[in-house]
Design an enzyme around this catalytic site. Sequence first.
Site, short mmCIF file in Angstrom:
data_model
loop_
_atom_site.label_atom_id
_atom_site.label_comp_id
_atom_site.label_asym_id
_atom_site.label_seq_id
_atom_site.Cartn_x
_atom_site.Cartn_y
_atom_site.Cartn_z
NE ARG A 40 -4.32 -1.48 1.61
CZ ARG A 40 -5.19 -2.02 2.42
NH1 ARG A 40 -4.84 -2.12 3.77
NH2 ARG A 40 -6.25 -2.59 2.00
CE LYS A 199 -20.92 -14.77 5.93
NZ LYS A 199 -21.43 -13.47 7.26
N GLY A 352 -10.59 -7.52 -1.20
CA GLY A 352 -9.24 -7.75 -0.52
C GLY A 352 -8.70 -9.12 -0.53
N GLY A 373 -13.38 -3.15 0.13
CA GLY A 373 -14.73 -2.59 0.58
C GLY A 373 -15.03 -1.49 -0.62
P1 ADP Z 1 -12.94 -10.56 -1.48
O1 ADP Z 1 -12.31 -10.14 -0.21
O2 ADP Z 1 -12.11 -10.87 -2.34
O3 ADP Z 1 -14.26 -9.81 -1.84
P2 ADP Z 1 -14.77 -12.45 0.20
O4 ADP Z 1 -14.18 -11.72 1.47
O5 ADP Z 1 -16.03 -12.29 -0.46
O6 ADP Z 1 -13.62 -12.06 -0.98
O7 ADP Z 1 -14.23 -13.95 0.27
C1 ADP Z 1 -13.09 -14.56 0.71
C2 ADP Z 1 -13.24 -15.84 1.48
O8 ADP Z 1 -14.04 -16.80 0.79
C3 ADP Z 1 -11.85 -16.40 1.58
O9 ADP Z 1 -11.45 -16.54 2.95
C4 ADP Z 1 -12.13 -17.91 1.26
O10 ADP Z 1 -11.61 -18.84 2.07
C5 ADP Z 1 -13.49 -18.09 1.35
N1 ADP Z 1 -14.23 -19.18 0.51
C6 ADP Z 1 -14.37 -19.19 -0.94
N2 ADP Z 1 -14.91 -20.35 -1.05
C7 ADP Z 1 -15.18 -21.01 -0.07
C8 ADP Z 1 -15.79 -22.33 0.19
N3 ADP Z 1 -16.30 -23.11 -0.84
N4 ADP Z 1 -16.26 -22.73 1.59
C9 ADP Z 1 -15.64 -21.99 2.46
N5 ADP Z 1 -15.13 -20.64 2.34
C10 ADP Z 1 -14.74 -20.08 1.00
MG MG Z 2 -12.60 -10.20 1.95
#
Ligand code: ADP
Ligand code: MG
Length: 393
Positions: A40, A199, A352, A373
């Site tokens: 960063r 999620k 992230g 975010g």
């Molecule tokens: P980002 O930060 O890129 O927006 P998210 O925070 O939505 O992504 O999701 C990241 C998390 O999702 C990771 O910690 C990963 O382990 C989890 N994840 C992805 N697929 C699965 C799965 N099938 N079961 C449980 N956790 C999952």
């Molecule tokens: Mg995340």
Amino acid sequence: MSPRNLRDLPAEALDGKRALVRVDFNVPLAKDSGVADDTRIRAALPTIKYLRDKGTRVILLSHLDRPTGPDPTLSLRHIVRTLEQLLGTPVDFIPDPAAGIAATRRLPRGGVALVENVRFWPGEEQNDPELARTFAALGDFYVNDAFGTAHRAHASTEAVAHLLKPAVAGFLVERELRYLGDALQHPKRPFLAVLGGAKISGKIDVIEALLPRVDQILVGGAMANTFFLAVDFTVGKSLVERDKVDLAKALIAKAGSKLILPRGAVVAPSLERRDERREVPCDRIPADCAVFDIDHTTQLDFRAHILRAKTVVWNGPMGVFETPPFDEGTRAVAEALIEAGKRGAITVVGGGDSAAAVRGLEEKFTHVSTGGGASLDFLEGKTLPGVAALEAA
Ligand code: ADP
Ligand code: MG
């Protein structure tokens, strides 16, 4: 709205002036001392270097983590040495912004000062105009280069921009807006979104905002499990949001053939028992197992779609990428984006965890957003307060 950019300021507006620059130095600290990951800080260097070259005196503002008051372990003093090394110049430290004006005036042309963690003062997160006035007194004009906090209306990102003019975007913010904005508004088609992660709930608005714009949405990660329930597959012990099944049904109805789900999954009884992992079709997820990744068939299917696209926006890992070998699906998607990029597609990665999954490969994508975010809010089409407060171009 696109804001006025630093590059638009004439030389006389910069030479000898004090630039108050909001950066995102919210870096992980090393256990012993110093900075564990300087990504960063590096991201803000083009703006800082440009200002120094123009003879500007640079006063940096940032938050670090989420202290609720002064906390020596979260002092920005811990990053001074790293910053000095990266810039090749001494950096003055200003422990108290209210007593910092003299220090900013003492800076030589091209000199750099760093103000203490803005979240040590309660007014920061309350967007307090009093605190913003204190910050504003430290500069002659304002630059926001902290994309990662642009979705928050805080004293150092929003209120201060109304008090200190000109208020312009730094190069990092400019770049983020260009790629995240253009990808959405003027995409070269086919325009594809790849969504995954933990999620649906945090990303419903992203899906809703992207659906009318994209030609296809590929869904992986735990997010896909909720869609599986919606089409009456069972998901065993998988991470899933049962209360979002109706919503998933509605999205499937709305999306029609645009929405593409995994064909198969990598399952195991638990993350620890990964040696027992196997691939199953999505309508045959065993009751005693959880889905941890997309399977090889899906990797190939997603890859084929991605290679046909001219614009790809990716948010959210395809599996539990932190625990190999459940990173394979995420890696395969990263490689497919890189390959699509070589063939001329625009490839943008936001989020992230997604950015963490491609750490070290940033150069191979058109753009990897530094804002988790903020990039999601922007993809949703929300206004970012830290950007809206800047002058319009
Ligand atoms: P980002 O930060 O890129 O927006 P998210 O925070 O939505 O992504 O999701 C990241 C998390 O999702 C990771 O910690 C990963 O382990 C989890 N994840 C992805 N697929 C699965 C799965 N099938 N079961 C449980 N956790 C999952
Ligand atoms: Mg995340």
